[in-house]
Design a protein around this motif. Structure first.
Motif, short mmCIF file in Angstrom:
data_model
loop_
_atom_site.label_atom_id
_atom_site.label_comp_id
_atom_site.label_asym_id
_atom_site.label_seq_id
_atom_site.Cartn_x
_atom_site.Cartn_y
_atom_site.Cartn_z
N ASP A 15 -24.35 22.58 4.22
CA ASP A 15 -24.88 22.15 5.26
C ASP A 15 -24.13 20.78 5.91
N LEU A 16 -23.55 20.66 6.84
CA LEU A 16 -22.55 19.73 7.28
C LEU A 16 -23.66 18.50 7.36
N SER A 17 -24.68 18.41 7.43
CA SER A 17 -25.56 17.13 7.58
C SER A 17 -25.56 16.40 6.09
N ASN A 18 -24.95 17.00 5.07
CA ASN A 18 -25.18 16.63 3.83
C ASN A 18 -23.82 16.19 3.12
N PRO A 19 -23.38 15.13 3.26
CA PRO A 19 -21.82 14.91 3.01
C PRO A 19 -21.69 14.82 1.37
N THR A 20 -22.76 14.54 0.68
CA THR A 20 -22.83 14.46 -0.87
C THR A 20 -22.48 15.74 -1.02
N SER A 21 -22.83 16.89 -0.90
CA SER A 21 -22.53 18.26 -1.33
C SER A 21 -21.38 18.66 -0.85
N ASN A 22 -20.98 18.40 0.51
CA ASN A 22 -19.53 18.52 0.92
C ASN A 22 -18.34 17.95 0.06
N ARG A 23 -18.87 16.75 -0.41
CA ARG A 23 -17.76 15.97 -1.26
C ARG A 23 -17.56 16.24 -2.54
N ILE A 24 -18.63 16.78 -3.04
CA ILE A 24 -18.90 17.38 -4.43
C ILE A 24 -18.01 18.72 -4.53
N TYR A 25 -18.27 19.70 -3.55
CA TYR A 25 -17.73 21.08 -3.55
C TYR A 25 -16.14 20.82 -3.43
N GLN A 26 -15.69 19.85 -2.72
CA GLN A 26 -14.34 19.66 -2.42
C GLN A 26 -13.77 19.02 -3.90
N SER A 27 -14.60 18.45 -4.61
CA SER A 27 -14.03 17.83 -5.85
C SER A 27 -13.86 19.01 -6.79
N ILE A 28 -14.62 19.97 -6.64
CA ILE A 28 -14.40 21.22 -7.57
C ILE A 28 -13.23 21.95 -7.32
N GLY A 29 -12.78 21.97 -6.08
CA GLY A 29 -11.51 22.81 -5.63
C GLY A 29 -11.80 23.63 -4.30
N PHE A 30 -13.04 23.42 -3.82
CA PHE A 30 -13.52 24.17 -2.45
C PHE A 30 -12.78 23.59 -1.35
N ARG A 31 -12.19 24.41 -0.50
CA ARG A 31 -11.12 23.89 0.77
C ARG A 31 -11.88 24.51 2.09
N PRO A 32 -11.97 23.74 3.16
CA PRO A 32 -12.53 24.18 4.19
C PRO A 32 -12.00 25.31 4.75
N VAL A 33 -12.63 26.48 5.33
CA VAL A 33 -12.11 27.64 5.96
C VAL A 33 -12.74 27.44 7.50
N ALA A 34 -13.66 27.39 7.77
CA ALA A 34 -14.26 27.56 9.13
C ALA A 34 -15.54 26.76 9.23
N ASP A 35 -15.76 26.20 10.50
CA ASP A 35 -16.98 25.62 10.66
C ASP A 35 -17.94 26.49 11.48
N CYS A 36 -19.33 26.58 10.83
CA CYS A 36 -20.24 27.57 11.48
C CYS A 36 -21.34 26.95 11.89
N ALA A 37 -22.39 28.03 12.33
CA ALA A 37 -23.45 27.31 13.14
C ALA A 37 -24.80 28.37 12.83
N MET A 38 -25.88 27.93 12.51
CA MET A 38 -26.94 28.74 12.69
C MET A 38 -27.94 28.61 13.77
N TYR A 39 -28.14 29.49 14.65
CA TYR A 39 -29.01 29.17 15.79
C TYR A 39 -30.31 29.95 15.61
#
Length: 278
Positions: free
Chosen positions: A253-277
């Motif tokens: 969830d892009l509204s949660n910067p903490t989880s995005n930062r944590i996953y990147q520290s593990i080694g995850f790299r962005p692939v695409a921005d997505c959305a749910m409508y």
């Protein structure tokens, strides 16, 4: 433009699989759902819905729906005009859906076209980012260890899973939740981080020929900010890679910067921005 619909995953994959595999991590959601249905998995009682749009035998767009869930959308970003034809076709056959998910540009364009065709409007429910990991980075030492979930954990994990749905996906809780958790456990795809007692859970239910998807990830409020989820995700990813997976994917969830930062520290790299409508 040739648009075909079918309830059969094997017919959909015969047309779409090769193109989706060209960017396997990016298309991991739509591909893994179709593969699971082909292999006999049922998401609900209603028949699944598959759509392909081709131009001179080239895949331009695809839609997968496994009721009661919404549609998953794939499309050529340079041919967004085709989404209007797809929306028109789906409206003409009376197909409806509760939500739409895909890369941000495509799903926004599709929902606009759907509203023009039907008058039904959708609003943005969640902005997400799809990540991919090919190598696990070292993480901070955390008390405890990963272990595989057992049938004795099901009552606790069912409560956690319900909370995960409420916080992360906002879907309805499936009536067969306990059975689904049991399937994860029997396939060795649900882990918990144990530190005296279970502190976090991480699963991997879907996959593609070369990848595995991480979901769900949940830590109860009283155990958060201690590194349990980070450690458990890292440990499960190491295991999946050691089993032969070439990569792991997950959505945040892009509204949660903490989880995005944590996953990147593990080694995850962005692939695409997505959305749910929805």
């Amino acid at each position: 433009m040739r648009i075909l619909t079918t309830p059969k995953a094997e017919e959909f994959l015969e047309i779409a699989e090769a193109e989706l595999l060209r960017h396997e991590a990016e298309h991991s959601l739509i591909l893994s759902v179709a593969l699971r249905v082909r292999d006999g998995y049922r998401y609900g009682d209603a028949s699944p819905f598959f759509l392909v749009a081709q131009e001179e035998d080239r895949l331009i767009a695809a839609v997968v729906r496994t009721p009661p869930h919404g549609i998953i959308l794939h499309g050529d970003p340079e041919r967004c005009d085709v989404l209007e034809q797809v929306a028109n076709h789906m409206a003409s056959i009376g197909h409806t859906f509760p939500t739409a998910h895909g890369t941000a540009l495509l799903v926004d364009r599709f929902c606009r076209a759907w509203q023009q065709q039907t008058g039904q409007s959708f609003t943005l429910r969640m902005s997400q980012r799809l990540y991919c990991l090919t190598d696990v980075q070292p993480t901070a030492t955390v008390a405890g260890h990963m272990r595989w979930a057992t049938e004795g954990d099901i009552p606790l994990l069912a409560d956690w899973w319900r909370s995960f749905i409420e916080e992360a996906t906002h879907d309805d809780v499936p009536p067969d939740l306990h059975d689904r958790i049991l399937q994860f456990i029997q396939r060795g795809r649900l882990a918990v981080w144990e530190d005296g007692s279970p502190m976090s859970m991480v699963g991997s239910g879907r996959g593609t020929p070369n990848g595995r998807t991480i979901a769900p990830v949940y830590t109860p409020h009283e155990a958060r900010r201690r590194g349990y989820a980070t450690a458990c995700v890292a440990a499960l990813c190491r295991h999946l890679l050691s089993e032969g997976a070439q990569f792991c994917t997950l959505y945040t969830d892009l509204s949660n910067p903490t989880s995005n930062r944590i996953y990147q520290s593990i080694g995850f790299r962005p692939v695409a921005d997505c959305a749910m409508y929805g």
